[in-house]
Design an enzyme around this catalytic site. Structure first.
Site, PDB file in Angstrom:
ATOM      1  N   ASP A   1      -0.364   1.318  -4.836  1.00 14.75           N
ATOM      2  CA  ASP A   1      -1.220   0.260  -5.376  1.00 14.75           C
ATOM      3  C   ASP A   1      -2.556   0.804  -5.874  1.00 14.75           C
ATOM      4  OD1 ASP A   1      -2.097   0.830  -2.833  1.00 14.75           O
ATOM      5  OD2 ASP A   1      -2.465  -1.243  -2.249  1.00 14.75           O
TER       6      ASP A   1
ATOM      7  N   ASP B   1      -1.956   6.329  -4.339  1.00 14.37           N
ATOM      8  CA  ASP B   1      -0.848   5.668  -3.665  1.00 14.37           C
ATOM      9  C   ASP B   1      -0.302   4.545  -4.544  1.00 14.37           C
ATOM     10  OD1 ASP B   1      -2.876   3.797  -3.356  1.00 14.37           O
ATOM     11  OD2 ASP B   1      -2.439   3.382  -1.259  1.00 14.37           O
TER      12      ASP B   1
ATOM     13  N   ASP C   1      -5.201   2.170  -4.636  1.00 16.00           N
ATOM     14  CA  ASP C   1      -6.506   1.951  -4.013  1.00 16.00           C
ATOM     15  C   ASP C   1      -6.913   3.141  -3.148  1.00 16.00           C
ATOM     16  OD1 ASP C   1      -4.745   1.538  -1.900  1.00 16.00           O
ATOM     17  OD2 ASP C   1      -5.621  -0.363  -1.255  1.00 16.00           O
TER      18      ASP C   1
ATOM     19  N   SER D   1       0.821  -1.195   0.000  1.00 15.72           N
ATOM     20  CA  SER D   1       0.000   0.000   0.000  1.00 15.72           C
ATOM     21  C   SER D   1       0.863   1.256   0.000  1.00 15.72           C
ATOM     22  CB  SER D   1      -0.972  -0.028   1.182  1.00 15.72           C
ATOM     23  OG  SER D   1      -1.902   1.023   1.100  1.00 15.72           O
TER      24      SER D   1
END
Length: 573
Positions: free
Chosen positions: A303, A301, A305, A146
């Site tokens: 990833d 960010d 999400d 993340s």
């Protein structure tokens, strides 16, 4: 050092052959630093409902190929026990070692007879959730940490509906992992697995369909104003492909991408903490904005999400908090539903117990229903599944959590910065046509419903002793309950550990309450509609205090929030 840990280190010393891990272990042993060795081996990375997450390196408490192989064998054994011919969708973000970990995971699954669909390049987390649903696989895995700093990587497991696995599945997988010798895991060569058809590249049609489904959530007939400009940064992560593509699909052509952060780079050379919540992560985007003069600055960010945004206001760029963006989107989507002739009172919005309480005021006004769930987007995804099972999927309005995660549409079961960016651009453009920016739009909502201001206090407790300190704080809050915080009397306390009934607000309310599973969270409700919630992080060695301040004016709410912050810092110290 404990004998068991010394013996474990000796086993790794005898069996580690991967060159960089071998070199690191040799250096640690030569250095003789018992604290470093202890921290690398005193425990195994805990496999929970968020999977694994940790710093890269050698040891059982680190992310490395042996730990990934061990975890994946546990997942494979779970799938073979529950599915006749299991399949799995696999993806990764731009993190260091992501490609190596992906090949290890695919090889372990293939050796266990699990067919694996692998995205041929890095892709956002929501595209993995979507792929599970599109390809009807038994599960999904995404290798990501993340928004953590560069030394981290992680491993998330998804169920057959595209949501993160439930507690029961996580417990079973964890038990499987405990039985696996990390140095004795059958792994098929990646190329051999491709030749045998056990590893298949995920077809391009899957990503195409993901974009099509995101576009379905777009406002009907949306047209950006002439000259509408956006500055975007993927923070050296996965968002570049999908974000620029969806913005072009909805007709937003003038998108300036921060050049230093455009390409995937797990070192994150321009941003030590690639978290769009923080202004530091947006510094290069804001610098570019000074030249481009955009209507909106957005960041995703690594990833993709989570999404953060900044808007030009009174000669500066103002960041919109996660709670504020969630409230803005909730209200604006209700406006769009009303314009489209939909029954807004039938809609359901979902948020978490640590997110702003302002949606309750919106729900009472608009008439839609707000459901609160535990922290973790899988619980929001579960609410979508409940609506779908009841034949009421179209009632879902949107879901959000304060940590900058949003989902509109039902194409995924995890937060989606792609759809969030698209809607944020459309919403900002819509308000601009009314002569307002998003700061002013939020201010109007505050004036209408009251100033619900939020904050967080993070206390870090790293290392082996940190877990004990965190447990001690939570135990103390239970055994010696607070009677006041910041001079405000405690008027109610909820300990979520045994599980609680959570009332629903507004809407049709076919059921008066839902039962939330137990979690390590304590809520202190204070006089005047204020409160503080204490919760250990599930992914980092931190205890968080979530602050909820309410006032008739901004100044009043800010004063209360400042007092709550000082008190929470003292409590956690």
């Amino acid at each position: 050092m404990d004998n068991a840990i010394s013996e474990l280190i000796q086993v790794w010393n005898e069996k580690v052959t991967i060159p960089d891990l071998r070199e690191e272990l040799d250096a640690l042993l030569a250095e003789g630093d018992e604290d470093k060795l202890f921290d690398a081996f005193y425990r195994s990375l805990e496999f929970g409902t968020a999977g694994l997450r940790g710093t890269l390196g050698v040891g059982t408490n680190r992310m490395n190929e042996y730990v990934v192989a061990q975890a994946t064998k546990g997942v494979a054994d779970y799938l073979n026990a529950h599915y006749e011919n299991p399949t799995l969708a696999l993806a990764r973000d731009s993190r260091l070692k992501g490609e190596q970990f992906q090949k290890v995971a695919a090889g372990v699954l293939a050796a266990a007879g699990v067919k694996v669909y692998v995205y041929p390049r890095i892709e956002p987390v929501p595209t993995l959730s979507f792929a599970v649903r599109y390809l009807h696989t038994s599960a999904g895995i995404v290798l990501t940490a993340s928004h953590n700093p560069a030394p981290y990587n992680g491993y998330k497991v998804y169920n057959d509906n595209g949501g993160q696995i439930a507690n029961e599945a996580a417990d079973e997988i964890s038990a499987n992992i405990a039985k696996v010798d990390p140095f004795d895991v059958p792994i098929m060569d990646f190329d051999e697995a491709i030749e045998k058809g056990l590893v298949v590249w995920t077809p391009e049609e899957v990503l195409d369909s993901f974009i099509e489904n995101v576009k379905k959530v777009s406002v009907p007939g949306f047209k950006a104003a002439d000259g509408y400009k956006v500055v975007y940064t993927p923070l050296n992560g996965t968002g570049m492909e999908c974000v620029t593509r969806i913005l072009k699909e909805i007709g937003v052509e003038d998108v300036s991408v921060v050049p230093e952060q455009a390409m995937p780079d797990g070192h994150f050379p321009t941003c030590t903490y690639p978290n769009p919540e923080f202004r530091e992560a947006l510094e290069l985007a804001l610098k570019l904005a000074e030249e481009v003069k955009p209507n909106l600055v957005v960041a995703t960010d690594p990833d993709a999400d989570r999404m953060g945004a900044a808007i030009p206001h009174d000669g500066d760029y103002v960041l919109i908090s996660g709670n504020e963006m969630g409230v803005l989107l909730m209200d604006w989507l209700a406006q769009q539903a009303q314009k489209n002739g939909e029954d807004v009172a039938s809609k359901v919005a979902v948020t978490t117990i640590v997110s702003s309480t302002m949606p309750d005021a919106l729900a009472e006004d608009w008439g839609f229903e707000v459901r609160r769930v535990l922290t973790g987007f899988k619980y929001i995804g579960d609410q979508i599944d409940q609506l779908k099972d009841a034949g009421e999927e179209d009632r879902y309005l949107m879901g959000f959590e304060e940590s900058y995660g949003y989902l509109a549409g039902t194409h995924a079961r995890d937060k989606d910065a792609i759809v969030a960016t698209m809607l944020c651009v459309e919403m900002a453009s819509d308000y601009a046509a009314r002569g307002m920016d998003l700061y002013e739009a939020m201010e109007e909502l505050y004036k209408k419903y009251g100033y619900y201001l939020n904050g967080t206090v993070n206390a870090s407790f790293p290392g082996a002793s940190g877990a004990e300190k965190m447990a001690g704080i939570m135990t103390g809050l239970r055994e010696s309950p607070l009677s006041q915080i910041a001079g405000l009397p405690v008027v109610g306390t909820t300990d979520f550990k045994p599980g609680v009934e959570m009332p629903r607000v507004g809407g049709l309310q076919k059921e008066a309450a839902q039962v939330l599973p137990g979690t390590n969270v304590i809520e202190y409700r204070l006089e005047g509609g204020n409160k503080v919630i204490f919760r250990p992080s599930g992914t980092e060695p931190k205890v968080k205090a979530y602050l909820f301040a309410k006032g008739a004016t901004r100044a009043e709410a800010e004063e209360v929030r400042a007092k709550l912050q000082a008190a929470a810092e003292q409590i956690l110290s």
